[in-house]
Design an enzyme around this catalytic site. Structure first.
Site, PDB file in Angstrom:
ATOM      1  N   CYS A   1       0.842  -1.198   0.000  1.00 10.56           N
ATOM      2  CA  CYS A   1       0.000   0.000   0.000  1.00 10.56           C
ATOM      3  C   CYS A   1       0.878   1.250   0.000  1.00 10.56           C
ATOM      4  O   CYS A   1       1.749   1.412   0.864  1.00 10.56           O
ATOM      5  CB  CYS A   1      -0.904   0.013   1.222  1.00 10.56           C
ATOM      6  SG  CYS A   1      -1.893   1.516   1.388  1.00 10.56           S
TER       7      CYS A   1
ATOM      8  N   CYS B   1      -2.021   6.326   6.503  1.00 12.91           N
ATOM      9  CA  CYS B   1      -3.404   5.949   6.800  1.00 12.91           C
ATOM     10  C   CYS B   1      -3.492   5.283   8.167  1.00 12.91           C
ATOM     11  O   CYS B   1      -2.597   4.536   8.568  1.00 12.91           O
ATOM     12  CB  CYS B   1      -3.912   5.009   5.712  1.00 12.91           C
ATOM     13  SG  CYS B   1      -5.547   4.321   6.022  1.00 12.91           S
TER      14      CYS B   1
ATOM     15  N   ASP C   1     -21.312 -11.977  22.625  1.00 13.14           N
ATOM     16  CA  ASP C   1     -20.439 -11.362  21.612  1.00 13.14           C
ATOM     17  C   ASP C   1     -20.568  -9.854  21.759  1.00 13.14           C
ATOM     18  O   ASP C   1     -21.173  -9.175  20.925  1.00 13.14           O
ATOM     19  CB  ASP C   1     -20.858 -11.817  20.214  1.00 13.14           C
ATOM     20  CG  ASP C   1     -19.898 -11.332  19.128  1.00 13.14           C
ATOM     21  OD1 ASP C   1     -18.854 -10.748  19.474  1.00 13.14           O
ATOM     22  OD2 ASP C   1     -20.203 -11.519  17.933  1.00 13.14           O
TER      23      ASP C   1
ATOM     24  N   CYS D   1     -13.801  -9.179  20.389  1.00 12.81           N
ATOM     25  CA  CYS D   1     -12.973  -8.468  19.411  1.00 12.81           C
ATOM     26  C   CYS D   1     -11.888  -7.646  20.095  1.00 12.81           C
ATOM     27  O   CYS D   1     -11.170  -6.900  19.430  1.00 12.81           O
ATOM     28  CB  CYS D   1     -13.845  -7.574  18.526  1.00 12.81           C
ATOM     29  SG  CYS D   1     -14.764  -6.302  19.417  1.00 12.81           S
TER      30      CYS D   1
END
Length: 542
Positions: A73, A79, A379, A406
């Site tokens: 990239c 970024c 979750d 997560c």
């Protein structure tokens, strides 16, 4: 010895932080150096010194790590999306597995060997089925889309992202051209003026469909017919073009109201053998192939024989719930977002799942109303379980808890809390759903030990329980429809949330509530408050 700002020191990178930043020790002080790899020998200029740590940037790479590669990239150093473009994928997986293991041992106080490993992705490019491009201007005034620099609202222009779908990049480019041609201004977060805030593209991996949503701060846009015609001609798989109205002053991407400009309001896709219709608000894992592996692990850890009752908290559009229902006697899903629950109910009907129910409620409050649950699946969002949810789990005492996370840090914190109250961490497995970023998913199995082995069962019927607070008619949409039909008044989600709070009913954090307590917001008028309270009584909420 104190480190001096702007002085250059030679060091070797020895580890990564949780967000993928390189770590080194210089003169006994911890120094964080972005875009470095473990094994790099480099000259680092100190740019900031605090009481305990320092921050630096690479001035010269003396000897590169064996794990270092040339980023594919061109904007990987600018970024804020990816942090691991400069290392091999094998090194990235090693770093992520270590991140999860360290969290479980240091924060969770658990045996690190309970983590069985990490499952990597088959591909690291163009895997995302969801793209949300912020829109702005560059220094020359040109309209650009891309992604934010770290910790800023500065947009790094990106026309081709290596982790987004190529369809999404293509459609975003067409919207940019339309905005430029017809002078449609991007939204400016500093002046609070402008129109288009984000371009949101979602694609279906199995269905092949895609959907585009414009997030706009104004309701009127010029030449929409031209835009629709161009988008449809450019991408035949497009099944819906929507506009989401967001006049908020904060960073929340989606507003409450979404209108269809053309086509279907929902995107269809298939996951774990089930077909799903998804609204723009509905949660859906961004990496389809890895999500199927993740959910298969969750079902496996649940250890279902077809005789169990399963409760799925934070169920979203019902993806995990339906996967569990195929192996359980009964499955119940709970989610606080009304649009997601409507999606979940429709998805259950579409897939002929008759042994599943969904309720719109706060996870912690809902969990406290259940008993006799054989398996609990959670979750939660990145912040993990709140105190109410943890307390409810300990009150229910389900023999098995499957936790899908997560964020390793909040997972480890919650595991420590639950294990401190009698649960045992049986095993864990990490999954890389987000290649080239620092994010990682983990599934853990917690059990009650002897309670689980003796298999104490409590038979119960949902019909016998007081579920009035979570019944079908108590969604925000249903309440608004009731008030409009019976009182001729239009009420917003914000007003409903305000009256819920007055009634002592918990609500989520996603209903137009400002981050600052000093922020001005409209207050529900007395006649609308009365109408909303009547609706609450009708639906049995109060």
């Amino acid at each position: 010895m104190e480190l001096m700002k702007n002085k250059v020191y030679r060091c070797r990178i020895s580890d990564y932080t949780a967000d993928g930043t390189g770590f080194a020790k210089i003169e006994g002080r911890a120094v964080f150096v972005p875009r470095t790899a473990v094994g790099d020998c480099c000259d680092v200029r100190i740019v900031k010194v605090t009481k305990n740590v320092a921050f630096g940037r690479v001035e010269k790479l003396v000897t590169p790590s064996r794990a270092r590669i040339t980023p594919a990239c061109p904007v990987s150093d600018k970024c804020g999306g990816c942090c691991y473009q400069h290392i091999t994928y094998e090194e990235e997986l090693r770093a992520k597995e270590k991140k999860v293991r360290d969290a479980l041992t240091r924060i969770g106080k658990q045996d690190g060997d309970r983590l069985l490993g990490i499952t990597g992705a088959e591909t690291t490019e163009h895997y995302r089925n969801k793209a949300q491009y912020p829109v702005g201007r560059d220094r020359e005034g040109n309209i650009v889309t891309g992604f934010y620099r770290p910790r800023s609202h500065d947009i790094v222009p990106v026309e081709r992202c290596l982790i987004q779908s190529e369809k999404a990049d293509h459609l975003a480019g067409i919207v940019r051209e339309w905005m430029t041609e017809f002078a449609v201004p991007p939204y400016d977060y500093e002046t609070k003026r402008g129109t288009i805030r984000h371009i949101y593209v979602r694609t279906g991996e199995k269905s092949g469909e895609c959907q585009l949503t414009l997030i706009s701060a104004t309701r009127k846009l010029p030449e929409l017919d031209t835009l629709i015609e161009r988008l449809r001609a450019a991408e035949p798989s497009l099944t819906g073009i929507l506009i989401n109205h967001n006049q908020r002053g904060d960073n929340v991407i989606l507003g409450d109201r979404t209108d269809v400009l053309w086509g279907e309001p929902m995107l269809e896709d298939r996951l774990c053998g089930n077909t799903f219709l998804l609204s723009p608000h509905a949660f859906y894992q961004v990496n389809h192939a890895q999500a199927e592996r993740l959910y298969a692990c969750a079902v496996d850890y649940a250890g279902l024989t077809g005789e169990e009752t399963v409760l799925d908290l934070y169920c979203g559009a019902g993806t995990i719930t339906l996967a569990l229902a195929a192996h359980a006697k009964h499955a119940v899903g709970v989610e606080i977002v009304p649009e997601a629950i409507e999606n979940a109910k429709n998805n259950a009907r579409r897939n002929g799942a008759e042994n599943v129910e969904f309720y719109c409620a706060d996870a912690g409050q809902a969990a406290g109303r259940f008993s006799g649950i054989d398996v609990l699946v959670v979750d939660p969002p990145r912040k993990g379980l709140d105190e109410t949810a943890r307390d409810a789990i300990l009150k229910m005492q389900p023999p098995r808890v499957v936790y899908v996370s997560c964020d390793p840090a909040t997972l480890a914190r919650d595991v420590a809390e639950l294990c401190g109250a009698g649960y045992t961490l049986e095993k864990a497995q990490a999954y890389d759903l987000f290649p080239r970023t620092f994010h990682v998913e983990t599934v853990v199995l917690l059990s009650k030990g002897e309670v689980d082995s003796k298999k104490i069962r409590v038979e119960f019927s949902l019909e016998d329980m007081d579920m009035s607070e979570f019944q079908d008619g108590a969604t925000y949409t249903q309440i608004k429809d009731y008030v409009l039909e019976h009182r001729g008044l239009k009420v917003s989600n914000l007003y409903i949330s305000q009256i819920k709070r007055k009634c002592g009913i918990g609500v989520g954090k996603n209903y137009n509530l400002p981050k600052s307590e000093d922020s001005r917001q409209p207050q529900c008028p007395p006649e609308k408050e009365k109408a909303i309270r009547e609706a609450f009584k009708y639906f049995g909420i109060i």
